[in-house]
Design an enzyme around this catalytic site. Structure first.
Site, PDB file in Angstrom:
ATOM      1  N   THR A  14     -17.809 -64.341 -37.022  1.00  0.00           N
ATOM      2  CA  THR A  14     -17.241 -65.769 -37.334  1.00  0.00           C
ATOM      3  C   THR A  14     -17.277 -66.556 -38.752  1.00  0.00           C
ATOM      4  O   THR A  14     -16.382 -67.335 -38.839  1.00  0.00           O
ATOM      5  CB  THR A  14     -18.061 -66.791 -35.890  1.00  0.00           C
ATOM      6  OG1 THR A  14     -17.574 -65.755 -35.192  1.00  0.00           O
ATOM      7  CG2 THR A  14     -17.761 -68.446 -36.380  1.00  0.00           C
ATOM      8  N   VAL A  15     -18.178 -66.391 -39.174  1.00  0.00           N
ATOM      9  CA  VAL A  15     -18.654 -66.520 -40.672  1.00  0.00           C
ATOM     10  C   VAL A  15     -18.146 -66.210 -41.697  1.00  0.00           C
ATOM     11  O   VAL A  15     -16.981 -66.392 -42.473  1.00  0.00           O
ATOM     12  CB  VAL A  15     -19.704 -67.046 -41.071  1.00  0.00           C
ATOM     13  CG1 VAL A  15     -20.432 -68.042 -42.146  1.00  0.00           C
ATOM     14  CG2 VAL A  15     -20.820 -68.442 -39.962  1.00  0.00           C
ATOM     15  N   GLU A 129     -27.148 -72.167 -48.018  1.00  0.00           N
ATOM     16  CA  GLU A 129     -27.137 -73.990 -47.695  1.00  0.00           C
ATOM     17  C   GLU A 129     -26.202 -73.788 -45.814  1.00  0.00           C
ATOM     18  O   GLU A 129     -26.739 -74.149 -45.082  1.00  0.00           O
ATOM     19  CB  GLU A 129     -26.099 -74.064 -48.330  1.00  0.00           C
ATOM     20  CG  GLU A 129     -25.833 -75.665 -48.668  1.00  0.00           C
ATOM     21  CD  GLU A 129     -26.827 -77.112 -48.243  1.00  0.00           C
ATOM     22  OE1 GLU A 129     -26.847 -76.833 -48.841  1.00  0.00           O
ATOM     23  OE2 GLU A 129     -27.453 -76.944 -47.222  1.00  0.00           O
ATOM     24  N   VAL A 132     -28.929 -73.750 -42.624  1.00  0.00           N
ATOM     25  CA  VAL A 132     -29.356 -74.646 -41.493  1.00  0.00           C
ATOM     26  C   VAL A 132     -28.064 -76.116 -41.804  1.00  0.00           C
ATOM     27  O   VAL A 132     -28.265 -76.458 -42.518  1.00  0.00           O
ATOM     28  CB  VAL A 132     -30.710 -75.285 -42.670  1.00  0.00           C
ATOM     29  CG1 VAL A 132     -31.281 -76.579 -41.815  1.00  0.00           C
ATOM     30  CG2 VAL A 132     -31.888 -74.032 -42.633  1.00  0.00           C
ATOM     31  N   GLY A 134     -25.520 -75.933 -40.099  1.00  0.00           N
ATOM     32  CA  GLY A 134     -24.265 -75.508 -41.059  1.00  0.00           C
ATOM     33  C   GLY A 134     -23.192 -76.119 -42.164  1.00  0.00           C
ATOM     34  O   GLY A 134     -24.004 -75.255 -42.980  1.00  0.00           O
ATOM     35  N   GLU A 190     -24.609 -68.448 -26.874  1.00  0.00           N
ATOM     36  CA  GLU A 190     -24.254 -67.244 -26.559  1.00  0.00           C
ATOM     37  C   GLU A 190     -24.375 -65.963 -24.979  1.00  0.00           C
ATOM     38  O   GLU A 190     -25.368 -66.858 -24.597  1.00  0.00           O
ATOM     39  CB  GLU A 190     -25.359 -66.019 -27.467  1.00  0.00           C
ATOM     40  CG  GLU A 190     -25.179 -66.866 -29.034  1.00  0.00           C
ATOM     41  CD  GLU A 190     -24.113 -65.988 -29.956  1.00  0.00           C
ATOM     42  OE1 GLU A 190     -23.429 -64.818 -29.457  1.00  0.00           O
ATOM     43  OE2 GLU A 190     -24.013 -66.912 -30.871  1.00  0.00           O
ATOM     44  N   LYS A 205     -34.834 -72.771 -38.675  1.00  0.00           N
ATOM     45  CA  LYS A 205     -34.202 -73.655 -39.838  1.00  0.00           C
ATOM     46  C   LYS A 205     -35.080 -74.306 -40.200  1.00  0.00           C
ATOM     47  O   LYS A 205     -35.271 -75.186 -41.322  1.00  0.00           O
ATOM     48  CB  LYS A 205     -33.415 -74.375 -38.598  1.00  0.00           C
ATOM     49  CG  LYS A 205     -31.908 -73.442 -38.548  1.00  0.00           C
ATOM     50  CD  LYS A 205     -31.028 -74.644 -37.629  1.00  0.00           C
ATOM     51  CE  LYS A 205     -30.428 -73.675 -37.418  1.00  0.00           C
ATOM     52  NZ  LYS A 205     -28.617 -74.414 -36.270  1.00  0.00           N
ATOM     53  N   GLY A 302     -18.834 -74.244 -36.363  1.00  0.00           N
ATOM     54  CA  GLY A 302     -17.888 -74.777 -36.702  1.00  0.00           C
ATOM     55  C   GLY A 302     -16.928 -74.407 -38.010  1.00  0.00           C
ATOM     56  O   GLY A 302     -17.864 -72.535 -38.551  1.00  0.00           O
TER      57      GLY A 302
HETATM   58  N1  LIG Z   1     -21.670 -69.055 -35.960  1.00  0.00           N
HETATM   59  C1  LIG Z   1     -22.062 -70.147 -36.994  1.00  0.00           C
HETATM   60  O1  LIG Z   1     -21.374 -71.034 -36.635  1.00  0.00           O
HETATM   61  C2  LIG Z   1     -23.098 -70.349 -37.796  1.00  0.00           C
HETATM   62  C3  LIG Z   1     -23.813 -71.341 -38.501  1.00  0.00           C
HETATM   63  C4  LIG Z   1     -24.614 -71.139 -38.939  1.00  0.00           C
HETATM   64  C5  LIG Z   1     -25.039 -69.785 -39.458  1.00  0.00           C
HETATM   65  N2  LIG Z   1     -24.807 -68.893 -39.252  1.00  0.00           N
HETATM   66  C6  LIG Z   1     -25.300 -67.427 -39.537  1.00  0.00           C
HETATM   67  O2  LIG Z   1     -24.340 -66.462 -40.005  1.00  0.00           O
HETATM   68  C7  LIG Z   1     -24.837 -65.194 -39.875  1.00  0.00           C
HETATM   69  C8  LIG Z   1     -23.534 -64.486 -39.124  1.00  0.00           C
HETATM   70  O3  LIG Z   1     -22.804 -65.306 -38.149  1.00  0.00           O
HETATM   71  P1  LIG Z   1     -22.355 -65.544 -37.083  1.00  0.00           P
HETATM   72  O4  LIG Z   1     -21.654 -66.578 -35.658  1.00  0.00           O
HETATM   73  O5  LIG Z   1     -20.279 -64.906 -37.799  1.00  0.00           O
HETATM   74  O6  LIG Z   1     -22.151 -63.655 -36.614  1.00  0.00           O
HETATM   75  P2  LIG Z   1     -21.085 -62.680 -35.547  1.00  0.00           P
HETATM   76  O7  LIG Z   1     -19.575 -63.490 -35.070  1.00  0.00           O
HETATM   77  O8  LIG Z   1     -21.717 -62.223 -34.534  1.00  0.00           O
HETATM   78  O9  LIG Z   1     -20.689 -61.596 -36.853  1.00  0.00           O
HETATM   79  C9  LIG Z   1     -21.238 -60.738 -37.308  1.00  0.00           C
HETATM   80  C10 LIG Z   1     -20.767 -59.464 -38.108  1.00  0.00           C
HETATM   81  O10 LIG Z   1     -21.935 -58.594 -38.324  1.00  0.00           O
HETATM   82  C11 LIG Z   1     -21.372 -57.556 -38.675  1.00  0.00           C
HETATM   83  N3  LIG Z   1     -21.845 -56.682 -38.467  1.00  0.00           N
HETATM   84  C12 LIG Z   1     -23.206 -56.086 -37.520  1.00  0.00           C
HETATM   85  N4  LIG Z   1     -24.178 -54.984 -37.604  1.00  0.00           N
HETATM   86  C13 LIG Z   1     -23.189 -54.827 -38.688  1.00  0.00           C
HETATM   87  C14 LIG Z   1     -23.683 -53.445 -39.789  1.00  0.00           C
HETATM   88  N5  LIG Z   1     -24.583 -53.078 -38.993  1.00  0.00           N
HETATM   89  N6  LIG Z   1     -22.592 -53.796 -41.207  1.00  0.00           N
HETATM   90  C15 LIG Z   1     -22.167 -53.668 -40.656  1.00  0.00           C
HETATM   91  N7  LIG Z   1     -21.717 -55.317 -40.696  1.00  0.00           N
HETATM   92  C16 LIG Z   1     -22.458 -55.158 -39.529  1.00  0.00           C
HETATM   93  C17 LIG Z   1     -20.399 -57.206 -37.574  1.00  0.00           C
HETATM   94  O11 LIG Z   1     -19.237 -56.446 -37.079  1.00  0.00           O
HETATM   95  P3  LIG Z   1     -18.479 -56.189 -36.280  1.00  0.00           P
HETATM   96  O12 LIG Z   1     -17.018 -57.568 -35.960  1.00  0.00           O
HETATM   97  O13 LIG Z   1     -17.244 -55.328 -36.439  1.00  0.00           O
HETATM   98  O14 LIG Z   1     -18.423 -56.191 -35.245  1.00  0.00           O
HETATM   99  C18 LIG Z   1     -19.654 -58.588 -37.162  1.00  0.00           C
HETATM  100  O15 LIG Z   1     -19.046 -58.957 -38.579  1.00  0.00           O
HETATM  101  C19 LIG Z   1     -26.097 -65.314 -39.108  1.00  0.00           C
HETATM  102  O16 LIG Z   1     -26.865 -65.147 -39.687  1.00  0.00           O
HETATM  103  C20 LIG Z   1     -25.441 -66.411 -38.416  1.00  0.00           C
HETATM  104  O17 LIG Z   1     -27.317 -66.798 -37.809  1.00  0.00           O
HETATM  105  C21 LIG Z   1     -23.684 -68.648 -38.403  1.00  0.00           C
END
Ligand SMILES: NC(=O)c1ccc[n+]([C@@H]2O[C@H](COP(=O)([O-])OP(=O)(O)OC[C@H]3O[C@@H](n4cnc5c(N)ncnc54)[C@H](OP(=O)(O)O)[C@@H]3O)[C@@H](O)[C@H]2O)c1
Length: 427
Positions: A14-15, A129, A132, A134, A190, A205, A302
């Site tokens: 997502t990010v 940044e 916490v 977003g 999730e 956070k 988002g």
């Molecule tokens: N989503 C939000 O709104 C949000 C907001 C603030 C902070 N965050 C933080 O941002 C971070 C990412 O969140 P997300 O929502 O983007 O997660 P996500 O959609 O689950 O994406 C995780 C990514 O990591 C990759 N990955 C997993 N294991 C890996 C490995 N061993 N080596 C290399 N790549 C690997 C996955 O690869 P594949 O795609 O190939 O499976 C995927 O592309 C987290 O720390 C989360 O807490 C998220």
């Protein structure tokens, strides 16, 4: 000629996918004249479709190898998780002298102190940044804007999933389980919602916020955490009748006894900005001893995290530099947690009792014996409640006293279940 900064991005979900898209759509993203260009990426699957074509970028199966690649100038970690590949890659990048940008609150809350030491030893920034609220700039607010003040405390709504669930329960009169299932269908929660509904995400956070606010090492182990999975629709209705809404409040307070970092479902008076923060929004109060109260509100997920990660990249490029947690990392002490016996606050106590004479007298007597001072008392028949609810709110009281009273009330013959305790927010 303006410098080109080569960015390596690990995690394209997502990010990470959003960040790639942002930088692809903004080839002119050039803070301080330098230009940011993603040159290398890492994810689990090389073939999964991504929002932009990555075929021309260097691919790394191993994010650690990407983190130390001599061909990148900034390492961006967007994998997630407090340990495993995210931690290994961030450590490797810092040891290799690469600036690191991450959105990983679990990693920073649980290992931020050691990572800050690595970053400052290598004289490179470690920025988070997006970890916490977003894209709502809460980290910058504490790390930069508040350095001229002493922060007394922070309190807010830091998990959009929980706020969405609580708001929907309240508005539609739906149960926790029904709203959670719907939130999962809509992608707000999730498949395994434990991190969110258990309060752990908000605790990560607010642990980071406490470290930034008070210039100490993050101490996640000291956070007191209660999620929303036990919040009953009955309590939402009764709290509303008393003039409150229930919100998952994450707070960090500096007290003479230490720092209290807490996450609890709490009653917030209707009309208060936190009570009126609905849906998946996040909101935060920062209490400065000179500035007074600052309130920020915005989306916690988002597109926001993408923008925040890009802002961190911009900071690396412009050369902006501050200690990771307000003070030099070497010698940074974890904050001292307030002992449970020193916790004081107002509370809401809800009992379910048999419909028989003498119950209220027995409950009141027990409360008086324990020294609980009652602020308001309400007995209200509610259909399908399984008994008669008695609700009371207390004046500020030591939680140890309340726990003692709850233990005793639970044993009264006419009391049908353990009384439910909710804190009344002090904000
Ligand atoms: N989503 C939000 O709104 C949000 C907001 C603030 C902070 N965050 C933080 O941002 C971070 C990412 O969140 P997300 O929502 O983007 O997660 P996500 O959609 O689950 O994406 C995780 C990514 O990591 C990759 N990955 C997993 N294991 C890996 C490995 N061993 N080596 C290399 N790549 C690997 C996955 O690869 P594949 O795609 O190939 O499976 C995927 O592309 C987290 O720390 C989360 O807490 C998220």
């Amino acid at each position: 000629m303006s410098r080109v900064w080569k960015i390596g991005v690990a995690g394209l979900g997502t990010v990470g996918g959003g960040l790639l898209q942002f930088l692809a759509e903004r080839p002119g993203f050039a803070p301080a004249g330098g230009q940011a260009v993603v040159t290398a990426v890492s994810a689990r699957s090389r073939t999964r479709p991504r929002p932009v074509d990555i075929s021309g970028l260097a691919w790394f199966d191993d994010p650690v190898a990407l983190a130390v690649s001599p061909d990148i100038d900034i390492f961006v970690e967007l994998i997630g998780g407090s340990d495993g590949p995210a931690k290994a890659a961030v450590e490797a990048a810092l040891k290799a002298g690469k600036p690191v940008v991450t959105a990983n609150k679990a990693l920073i809350a649980e290992h931020g102190a050691a990572l800050a030491v690595l970053a400052e030893a290598a004289d490179v920034p470690l920025l988070f940044e997006a970890a916490v609220m977003g894209g709502t700039p809460a980290v910058k607010m504490l790390r930069e804007a508040m350095v001229g003040d002493d922060v007394a405390g922070v309190a807010g709504i830091l998990n959009g999933t929980c706020n969405f669930i609580l708001s929907e329960m309240e508005q539609r009169g739906a149960s926790f389980a029904d709203v959670l299932a719907e939130a999962q269908r809509m992608g707000y929660a999730e498949a395994d919602p434990t991190m969110d509904i258990g309060g752990f995400d908000a605790a990560h956070k607010v642990t980071i916020m406490a470290a930034l606010a008070f210039g100490c090492a993050p101490n996640f182990a000291a956070a007191e955490i209660e999620g929303i999975d036990q919040v009953d629709l009955l309590d939402i209705r009764l709290a509303r009748d008393l003039g409150y809404r229930i919100r998952l409040i994450a707070s960090a307070d500096r007290t003479p006894d230490g720092v209290a970092v807490r996450v609890h479902p709490s009653l917030v008076a209707q009309g208060h900005p936190l009570a009126e923060t609905r849906g998946a929004l996040n909101a935060l109060f920062i209490e400065g001893t000179r500035i007074g109260r600052i309130f920020i509100q915005g989306p916690g997920a988002g597109a926001g995290p993408t923008a925040a990660a890009a802002a961190d990249i911009a900071d690396v490029m412009t050369g902006a530099r501050r200690p990771v947690f307000q003070a030099p990392a070497v010698g940074l002490k974890p904050f001292v947690a307030v002992a449970p016996t020193r916790r004081v606050g107002k509370a809401y106590l809800r009992m379910l009792v048999k419909d028989q004479a003498g119950v209220i007298a027995a409950v009141s007597e027990t409360l008086a014996e324990c020294g609980v001072s009652i602020d308001s008392f309400m007995q209200k028949p509610v259909e399908d409640a399984g008994g008669v609810p008695i609700v009371l709110t207390t004046h500020a009281i030591a939680e140890s006293v309340l726990t003692d009273a709850i233990n005793r009330i639970e044993k009264l013959p006419a009391v049908l279940e353990r009384p439910r305790l909710l804190r009344i927010a002090r904000i």
